[in-house]
Enzyme design. Structure first.
Site, PDB file in Angstrom:
ATOM      1  CG  HIS A 284     -47.715 -13.282  21.778  1.00 30.06           C
ATOM      2  ND1 HIS A 284     -46.839 -12.749  22.692  1.00 30.06           N
ATOM      3  CD2 HIS A 284     -48.880 -13.484  22.451  1.00 30.06           C
ATOM      4  CE1 HIS A 284     -47.442 -12.642  23.867  1.00 30.06           C
ATOM      5  NE2 HIS A 284     -48.675 -13.064  23.746  1.00 30.06           N
TER       6      HIS A 284
HETATM    7  P1  TYD Z   1     -43.763 -13.920  26.590  1.00 31.06           P
HETATM    8  O1  TYD Z   1     -45.150 -14.435  26.515  1.00 31.06           O
HETATM    9  O2  TYD Z   1     -42.885 -14.085  25.398  1.00 31.06           O
HETATM   10  O3  TYD Z   1     -43.775 -12.376  27.025  1.00 31.06           O
HETATM   11  P2  TYD Z   1     -44.376 -11.111  26.234  1.00 31.06           P
HETATM   12  O4  TYD Z   1     -45.256 -11.642  25.162  1.00 31.06           O
HETATM   13  O5  TYD Z   1     -45.124 -10.345  27.263  1.00 31.06           O
HETATM   14  O6  TYD Z   1     -43.228 -10.329  25.708  1.00 31.06           O
HETATM   15  O7  TYD Z   1     -43.071 -14.601  27.850  1.00 31.06           O
HETATM   16  C1  TYD Z   1     -41.755 -14.291  28.264  1.00 31.06           C
HETATM   17  C2  TYD Z   1     -41.133 -15.538  28.899  1.00 31.06           C
HETATM   18  O8  TYD Z   1     -41.853 -15.959  30.057  1.00 31.06           O
HETATM   19  C3  TYD Z   1     -41.099 -16.719  27.965  1.00 31.06           C
HETATM   20  O9  TYD Z   1     -39.822 -17.330  28.101  1.00 31.06           O
HETATM   21  C4  TYD Z   1     -42.153 -17.657  28.479  1.00 31.06           C
HETATM   22  C5  TYD Z   1     -42.268 -17.310  29.937  1.00 31.06           C
HETATM   23  N1  TYD Z   1     -43.651 -17.442  30.461  1.00 31.06           N
HETATM   24  C6  TYD Z   1     -43.975 -18.476  31.328  1.00 31.06           C
HETATM   25  O10 TYD Z   1     -43.144 -19.342  31.656  1.00 31.06           O
HETATM   26  N2  TYD Z   1     -45.238 -18.540  31.830  1.00 31.06           N
HETATM   27  C7  TYD Z   1     -46.183 -17.620  31.499  1.00 31.06           C
HETATM   28  O11 TYD Z   1     -47.335 -17.698  31.986  1.00 31.06           O
HETATM   29  C8  TYD Z   1     -45.848 -16.561  30.573  1.00 31.06           C
HETATM   30  C9  TYD Z   1     -46.865 -15.534  30.156  1.00 31.06           C
HETATM   31  C10 TYD Z   1     -44.565 -16.512  30.086  1.00 31.06           C
END
Ligand code: TYD
Length: 140
Positions: free
Chosen positions: A51
């Site tokens: 992303h």
């Molecule tokens: P995501 O940003 O998709 O993880 P990555 O990009 O590292 O694979 O986040 C994973 C999950 O965690 C998603 O359901 C959203 C949640 N999340 C929060 O609630 N707060 C946060 O600060 C972050 C970064 C993620």
């Protein structure tokens, strides 16, 4: 590559008393810190991220072990090996990122400029490319 930079943090080395690395928002970190999270227990072969953020700025620090970070724009791509307590990777807005090759028990700390906001994410690469071309002033 525009939009990212490596930051070497100051270390106070007190010999056998240990080492201390302070991180102050707006000083060592180039924004005020509004959120901190950490990623742990990523299994072998897993790749995460996929992303970009529209406005969020982040600094990534690998506190234990190592992890590779691929950062990408429509015109450039780079892989950064994060493996030091004293090295931060700043990622500005509109940079596509993927994280992979987490070593066993790697701890990836992330300092963020804003609270969590799903509407700040771009999770579709084609959509990212479209937005990024405009953001970086490129022809589509
Ligand atoms: P995501 O940003 O998709 O993880 P990555 O990009 O590292 O694979 O986040 C994973 C999950 O965690 C998603 O359901 C959203 C949640 N999340 C929060 O609630 N707060 C946060 O600060 C972050 C970064 C993620």
């Amino acid at each position: 590559m525009d939009g990212i930079k490596l930051i070497n943090f100051n270390v106070f080395d007190n010999g056998s008393n240990g080492r201390l690395t302070p991180l102050e928002g707006g000083i060592d970190i180039p924004f005020e810190i509004n959120r901190i999270y950490y990623i742990t227990q990523v299994q072998k072969g897993v790749r995460r991220g996929f992303h970009s953020h529209k406005e969020l700025q982040q600094v990534l620090i690998c506190l234990h072990g190592s992890v590779k970070i691929m950062v990408k724009t429509p015109v450039a791509e780079q892989v950064i090996d994060l493996n030091s307590l004293t090295l931060g990777l700043y990622i500005g807005p509109m940079i596509w990122r993927e994280m992979y090759d987490f070593s066993p028990e790697a701890v990836l700390l992330v300092l963020a400029s804003r609270h969590y906001d799903e509407s700040d994410y771009i999770r579709d690469y084609l959509e990212y490319n479209k937005f990024a071309n405009k953001y970086f002033g490129l022809e589509e």
